[in-house]
Design a protein around this motif. Structure first.
Motif, short mmCIF file in Angstrom:
data_model
loop_
_atom_site.label_atom_id
_atom_site.label_comp_id
_atom_site.label_asym_id
_atom_site.label_seq_id
_atom_site.Cartn_x
_atom_site.Cartn_y
_atom_site.Cartn_z
N LEU A 187 0.86 -1.36 0.07
CA LEU A 187 0.02 0.02 0.01
C LEU A 187 0.96 1.20 0.07
CD1 LEU A 187 -2.91 0.85 0.13
CD2 LEU A 187 -2.77 0.99 2.85
N ALA A 188 0.52 2.08 -0.88
CA ALA A 188 1.45 3.32 -0.94
C ALA A 188 1.25 4.25 0.45
CB ALA A 188 0.75 4.19 -2.12
N ARG A 189 2.14 4.96 0.58
CA ARG A 189 2.37 5.72 2.00
C ARG A 189 1.71 7.30 1.55
NH1 ARG A 189 5.64 3.51 5.79
NH2 ARG A 189 5.64 1.35 5.51
N ASP A 190 1.29 7.44 0.72
CA ASP A 190 0.73 8.74 0.25
C ASP A 190 -0.73 8.99 -0.45
OD1 ASP A 190 1.12 7.64 -2.68
OD2 ASP A 190 3.10 8.88 -2.83
N SER A 191 -0.92 9.78 -1.23
CA SER A 191 -2.17 9.97 -1.82
C SER A 191 -2.93 8.67 -2.74
CB SER A 191 -2.57 11.26 -2.63
OG SER A 191 -1.69 11.39 -3.63
N ARG A 192 -1.93 7.91 -3.27
CA ARG A 192 -2.16 6.79 -4.01
C ARG A 192 -2.81 5.82 -3.52
NH1 ARG A 192 3.50 5.64 -6.45
NH2 ARG A 192 4.06 6.27 -4.12
N ALA A 193 -2.87 5.68 -2.07
CA ALA A 193 -3.34 4.62 -1.33
C ALA A 193 -4.98 4.71 -1.73
CB ALA A 193 -3.01 4.85 0.18
N GLN A 194 -5.51 6.06 -1.49
CA GLN A 194 -6.43 6.14 -1.73
C GLN A 194 -7.37 5.57 -3.02
OE1 GLN A 194 -8.48 9.95 -0.84
NE2 GLN A 194 -10.54 9.50 -1.83
N GLN A 195 -6.50 5.83 -4.07
CA GLN A 195 -6.83 5.06 -5.42
C GLN A 195 -6.94 3.53 -5.36
OE1 GLN A 195 -3.88 7.12 -8.04
NE2 GLN A 195 -5.15 8.72 -8.25
N GLN A 196 -5.61 3.03 -4.69
CA GLN A 196 -5.63 1.56 -4.46
C GLN A 196 -7.12 1.09 -3.83
OE1 GLN A 196 -1.39 1.93 -3.05
NE2 GLN A 196 -1.53 -0.01 -3.58
N LEU A 197 -7.51 1.73 -2.75
CA LEU A 197 -8.43 1.11 -1.78
C LEU A 197 -9.87 1.54 -2.20
CD1 LEU A 197 -6.50 1.98 1.44
CD2 LEU A 197 -7.05 -0.50 0.53
N GLY A 198 -10.01 2.67 -2.71
CA GLY A 198 -11.45 3.11 -2.89
C GLY A 198 -11.81 4.04 -1.66
N PHE A 199 -11.06 4.20 -0.78
CA PHE A 199 -11.43 5.06 0.17
C PHE A 199 -10.20 5.71 0.88
CE2 PHE A 199 -11.14 0.71 1.90
CZ PHE A 199 -10.04 0.83 2.83
N ALA A 200 -10.21 6.64 1.61
CA ALA A 200 -9.28 7.44 2.32
C ALA A 200 -8.59 6.72 3.67
CB ALA A 200 -9.35 8.73 2.65
N PRO A 201 -7.60 5.92 3.67
CA PRO A 201 -7.14 5.11 4.96
C PRO A 201 -6.91 6.11 5.82
CG PRO A 201 -5.39 4.94 3.21
CD PRO A 201 -6.37 5.83 2.42
N VAL A 202 -6.84 5.61 7.15
CA VAL A 202 -6.43 6.32 8.35
C VAL A 202 -5.33 5.26 8.94
CG1 VAL A 202 -8.35 7.77 8.67
CG2 VAL A 202 -8.15 5.54 9.56
N LEU A 203 -4.11 6.00 9.50
CA LEU A 203 -3.04 5.22 9.97
C LEU A 203 -2.92 5.32 11.23
CD1 LEU A 203 -0.44 3.73 9.48
CD2 LEU A 203 0.74 5.87 9.05
N PRO A 204 -2.79 4.41 12.23
CA PRO A 204 -2.76 4.45 13.87
C PRO A 204 -1.45 5.62 13.90
CG PRO A 204 -2.83 2.17 13.10
CD PRO A 204 -2.87 3.14 11.79
N ASN A 205 -1.68 6.25 15.03
CA ASN A 205 -0.92 7.32 15.49
C ASN A 205 0.15 6.62 16.35
OD1 ASN A 205 0.62 9.63 16.42
ND2 ASN A 205 -1.02 10.45 17.32
#
Length: 295
Positions: free
Chosen positions: A183-201
């Motif tokens: 999974l990309a670590r930038d905006s490309r991840a949203q394209q891969q998934l179909g939604f904007a992922p959130v990352l644990p802090n």
């Protein structure tokens, strides 16, 4: 100590071997204790390939059909079992920061090999202690006993035999059965998934991100598949998986806690209208905190 940690970190992937080992796991459900004991053959080629093949289910006693299901399940979980079930130094720097490894001075014989005994535990809030026997020559952990602070055993693994000179040319190595895409670590991840992922802090916490993947699972409603962002985090030894599955319209905030299986805890549900899941060899509270930190 640093040299030993490096060898322990590298050994599962750089040492060629095959052997049989006995695994015991215990857990409680409603104050009833359950124990599973089994034997397996484990092999590695020293170049990153590995295999685990079930041999015997010693306890509990099950039917022939149940045994077949157990063996098939173990083989299907081969990747998880080799990489995460047993003790591993996942990250040398974080291990040195968050764990202590004390040599007892005892030299144990395990599967005919001389091993140094180590006591490993977290520097603070240690949920359990690992008692290890580490092969003196290779750094491979040949025995691991996991205990609660009161000495109650949680699980153990010990080699009964090991061969570092075996012919592995005919071995059938592990093949991933589930498709995981980086999974990309930038905006490309949203394209891969179909939604904007959130990352644990994990800022300031003991766990840090070591891997991000896109995975799929069957939709319980029967409507195709669900897509997840899967984050793998580690504090140097323990591993936590946090999964985010996007928005679930009209859902209430309900996170269900499953019964523990040995030291492993599992939670699943919705939080702030988003599908979430978590699994790890940590307390339920720590697991929930990591999930909640993402929102």
């Amino acid at each position: 100590a640093a040299a030993l940690l490096r060898r322990m970190h590298q050994a599962p992937w750089t040492v060629a071997y095959t052997g049989t080992r006995r695994v015991e796991q215990s857990w409680k459900v409603d104050n009833a204790t359950y124990t599973t004991i089994y034997r397996e053959e484990v092999s590695a080629d020293g170049n990153g390939r590995y295999a685990i093949d079930p041999l015997d289910l010693i306890a509990p006693q099950v039917s022939t059909m149940e045994l077949q299901v157990f063996n098939a399940t173990q083989k299907a979980r081969e990747g998880f079992l080799y990489r995460y079930r047993d003790f591993h130094v996942q990250d040398e720097a974080r291990f040195a920061r968050y764990y202590t490894a004390a040599a007892t001075g005892v030299v144990r014989q395990v599967a005919g090999r001389s091993c140094d005994e180590l006591i490993v535990q977290r520097r603070s809030n240690a949920p359990w202690t690992y008692v290890l026997a580490v092969d003196t020559q290779t750094g491979l952990v040949l025995s691991c006993r996991q205990e609660l602070p009161n000495g109650t055993p949680v699980g153990s693994m010990e080699f009964e035999s090991v061969d570092f000179q075996a012919d592995l040319s005919q071995k059938l190595w592990h093949q991933a059965s589930n498709e995981e895409l980086a999974l990309a670590r930038d905006s490309r991840a949203q394209q891969q998934l179909g939604f904007a992922p959130v990352l644990p802090n994990t800022d300031g916490g003991s766990f840090t991100l070591i891997e991000s993947n896109k995975v799929t699972s069957p939709d319980p409603s029967g409507a195709g598949e669900l897509t997840w962002a899967k984050y793998t985090l580690s504090d140097g030894v323990e591993v936590v998986f946090v999964l985010h599955g996007g928005a679930l319209v009209g859902s209430d905030d309900v996170v269900r806690v499953s019964p523990s299986v040995g030291p492993w805890n599992h939670v699943e549900g919705t939080l702030h209208g988003e599908r979430v899941m978590g699994m790890g060899r940590v307390s339920v509270d720590e697991l929930l905190d990591l999930i909640a930190s993402a929102f």
